[in-house]
Design a protein around this motif. Structure first.
Motif, PDB file in Angstrom:
ATOM      1  N   MET A   1     -30.995  13.883 -34.173  1.00 36.90           N
ATOM      2  CA  MET A   1     -31.541  14.135 -35.500  1.00 36.90           C
ATOM      3  C   MET A   1     -30.873  15.368 -36.097  1.00 36.90           C
ATOM      4  O   MET A   1     -30.771  16.409 -35.450  1.00 36.90           O
ATOM      5  N   ASN A   2     -30.411  15.265 -37.321  1.00 38.55           N
ATOM      6  CA  ASN A   2     -29.958  16.417 -38.090  1.00 38.55           C
ATOM      7  C   ASN A   2     -31.084  16.828 -39.028  1.00 38.55           C
ATOM      8  O   ASN A   2     -31.459  16.061 -39.925  1.00 38.55           O
ATOM      9  N   ILE A   3     -31.619  17.999 -38.793  1.00 39.46           N
ATOM     10  CA  ILE A   3     -32.748  18.500 -39.566  1.00 39.46           C
ATOM     11  C   ILE A   3     -32.253  19.652 -40.427  1.00 39.46           C
ATOM     12  O   ILE A   3     -31.844  20.697 -39.912  1.00 39.46           O
ATOM     13  N   GLY A   4     -32.268  19.472 -41.737  1.00 42.07           N
ATOM     14  CA  GLY A   4     -31.769  20.488 -42.646  1.00 42.07           C
ATOM     15  C   GLY A   4     -32.895  21.220 -43.346  1.00 42.07           C
ATOM     16  O   GLY A   4     -33.798  20.586 -43.915  1.00 42.07           O
ATOM     17  N   LEU A   5     -32.866  22.542 -43.299  1.00 41.45           N
ATOM     18  CA  LEU A   5     -33.846  23.378 -43.989  1.00 41.45           C
ATOM     19  C   LEU A   5     -33.130  24.102 -45.114  1.00 41.45           C
ATOM     20  O   LEU A   5     -32.230  24.917 -44.869  1.00 41.45           O
ATOM     21  N   LEU A   6     -33.487  23.781 -46.342  1.00 39.97           N
ATOM     22  CA  LEU A   6     -32.851  24.382 -47.503  1.00 39.97           C
ATOM     23  C   LEU A   6     -33.381  25.788 -47.735  1.00 39.97           C
ATOM     24  O   LEU A   6     -34.587  26.032 -47.640  1.00 39.97           O
ATOM     25  N   VAL A  17     -39.206  29.287 -41.784  1.00 37.69           N
ATOM     26  CA  VAL A  17     -39.081  29.878 -40.451  1.00 37.69           C
ATOM     27  C   VAL A  17     -40.111  29.268 -39.500  1.00 37.69           C
ATOM     28  O   VAL A  17     -39.821  29.045 -38.317  1.00 37.69           O
ATOM     29  N   GLY A  18     -41.316  28.965 -40.008  1.00 30.30           N
ATOM     30  CA  GLY A  18     -42.329  28.312 -39.170  1.00 30.30           C
ATOM     31  C   GLY A  18     -41.854  26.953 -38.664  1.00 30.30           C
ATOM     32  O   GLY A  18     -41.828  26.703 -37.458  1.00 30.30           O
ATOM     33  N   PRO A  19     -41.454  26.047 -39.564  1.00 35.49           N
ATOM     34  CA  PRO A  19     -40.905  24.770 -39.110  1.00 35.49           C
ATOM     35  C   PRO A  19     -39.647  24.927 -38.255  1.00 35.49           C
ATOM     36  O   PRO A  19     -39.445  24.162 -37.301  1.00 35.49           O
ATOM     37  N   TYR A  20     -38.791  25.895 -38.575  1.00 37.03           N
ATOM     38  CA  TYR A  20     -37.596  26.140 -37.753  1.00 37.03           C
ATOM     39  C   TYR A  20     -37.995  26.423 -36.314  1.00 37.03           C
ATOM     40  O   TYR A  20     -37.388  25.911 -35.364  1.00 37.03           O
ATOM     41  N   MET A  25     -38.165  24.982 -30.899  1.00 28.39           N
ATOM     42  CA  MET A  25     -38.985  25.014 -29.686  1.00 28.39           C
ATOM     43  C   MET A  25     -39.070  23.628 -29.063  1.00 28.39           C
ATOM     44  O   MET A  25     -39.084  23.482 -27.831  1.00 28.39           O
ATOM     45  N   SER A  26     -39.105  22.604 -29.884  1.00 32.54           N
ATOM     46  CA  SER A  26     -39.068  21.232 -29.381  1.00 32.54           C
ATOM     47  C   SER A  26     -37.824  21.035 -28.518  1.00 32.54           C
ATOM     48  O   SER A  26     -37.884  20.451 -27.429  1.00 32.54           O
ATOM     49  N   ASN A  27     -36.678  21.528 -28.992  1.00 33.79           N
ATOM     50  CA  ASN A  27     -35.448  21.440 -28.207  1.00 33.79           C
ATOM     51  C   ASN A  27     -35.567  22.199 -26.885  1.00 33.79           C
ATOM     52  O   ASN A  27     -35.104  21.731 -25.837  1.00 33.79           O
ATOM     53  N   GLU A  28     -36.197  23.381 -26.915  1.00 35.51           N
ATOM     54  CA  GLU A  28     -36.352  24.170 -25.698  1.00 35.51           C
ATOM     55  C   GLU A  28     -37.247  23.456 -24.689  1.00 35.51           C
ATOM     56  O   GLU A  28     -36.989  23.509 -23.476  1.00 35.51           O
ATOM     57  N   VAL A  29     -38.278  22.808 -25.162  1.00 32.34           N
ATOM     58  CA  VAL A  29     -39.154  22.046 -24.270  1.00 32.34           C
ATOM     59  C   VAL A  29     -38.362  20.942 -23.587  1.00 32.34           C
ATOM     60  O   VAL A  29     -38.496  20.714 -22.379  1.00 32.34           O
ATOM     61  N   ILE A  42     -30.496  22.908 -38.926  1.00 33.21           N
ATOM     62  CA  ILE A  42     -29.453  23.494 -39.758  1.00 33.21           C
ATOM     63  C   ILE A  42     -30.072  24.214 -40.951  1.00 33.21           C
ATOM     64  O   ILE A  42     -30.841  23.627 -41.711  1.00 33.21           O
ATOM     65  N   LEU A  43     -29.724  25.490 -41.113  1.00 35.03           N
ATOM     66  CA  LEU A  43     -30.132  26.250 -42.295  1.00 35.03           C
ATOM     67  C   LEU A  43     -29.049  26.094 -43.358  1.00 35.03           C
ATOM     68  O   LEU A  43     -27.874  26.353 -43.092  1.00 35.03           O
ATOM     69  N   ILE A  44     -29.458  25.679 -44.550  1.00 31.45           N
ATOM     70  CA  ILE A  44     -28.508  25.341 -45.605  1.00 31.45           C
ATOM     71  C   ILE A  44     -28.812  26.160 -46.855  1.00 31.45           C
ATOM     72  O   ILE A  44     -29.961  26.223 -47.307  1.00 31.45           O
ATOM     73  N   SER A  45     -27.771  26.795 -47.405  1.00 34.49           N
ATOM     74  CA  SER A  45     -27.906  27.414 -48.725  1.00 34.49           C
ATOM     75  C   SER A  45     -26.912  26.748 -49.660  1.00 34.49           C
ATOM     76  O   SER A  45     -25.981  26.077 -49.221  1.00 34.49           O
TER      77      SER A  45
END
Length: 202
Positions: A1-6, A17-20, A25-29, A42-45
């Motif tokens: 999954m590619n998860i983009g946070l604008l 930052v909360g959803p990030y 953390m899901s990945n760490e688990v 992915i953080l996107i500007s």
């Protein structure tokens, strides 16, 4: 999954930052369970440059809207900056284009304004920060703007109420693609068990 946070100037920090934290953390688990990391967060500007957020935190982006990969999930935070970005034709066009191929298109707080303003949530049931409900409803773009609810799903559009509600929504999303038990394990790893301070002090 590619998860983009604008991200954009004057975005509310915890909205993304909360959803990030939830998604990473899901990945760490998964790593602790000996499984490969399944999701790229992915953080996107708009231009790929760092962004100064509402409370003064400056965040570096991983990608620009031009270089970001195809996204499975798009998350748009709120904050005072949404009032400016809703008139940013380039960004609104990008949101509309990205939405064509996402599995989930989401927002937190007043980020719902960018979903309705770009047209992707037009005619959908949404929610937003309690102080912005009437203003968003007055625009006439959403079918309904719901009050007193943490998050709302209408098709693939998921909107969360203000700030911390984005964490709840993100955990629900993790459960949708990795299963409820994994979402619960992620919640536990975060020590996320909300007890408002004045309740906890009793």
């Amino acid at each position: 999954m590619n998860i983009g946070l604008l991200m954009f100037p004057d975005a509310e920090e915890l909205d993304f930052v909360g959803p990030y934290e939830v998604f990473t953390m899901s990945n760490e688990v998964f790593e602790l369970e000996g499984k490969p990391e399944p999701d790229r967060v992915i953080l996107i500007s708009e231009d790929g440059n760092p962004v100064r957020c509402r409370k003064g935190m400056t965040i570096a982006a991983h990608e620009s809207i031009a270089t970001a990969p195809k996204l499975d999930v798009l998350l748009i935070p709120g904050g005072q900056g949404t009032r400016t970005e809703v008139n940013n034709e380039t960004l609104m066009a990008w949101v509309a284009e990205v939405d064509k191929s996402t599995t989930w298109t989401t927002s937190v707080c007043t980020g719902a304004l960018l979903l309705t303003g770009s047209g992707v949530a037009k005619g959908k049931r949404v929610t937003t920060h309690w102080a912005f409900v009437d203003q968003l409803a007055a625009r006439g773009e959403a079918a309904d703007v719901l009050k007193n609810i943490r998050y709302v799903r209408d098709g693939k559009i998921v909107t969360a109420a203000g700030v911390s509600a984005g964490i709840d929504m993100a955990l629900w999303l993790v459960g949708q693609w990795h299963g409820e038990q994994h979402a619960r394990n992620t919640q536990r790893a975060m020590e996320y068990d909300p007890a408002p301070p004045y309740t906890a002090a009793v």
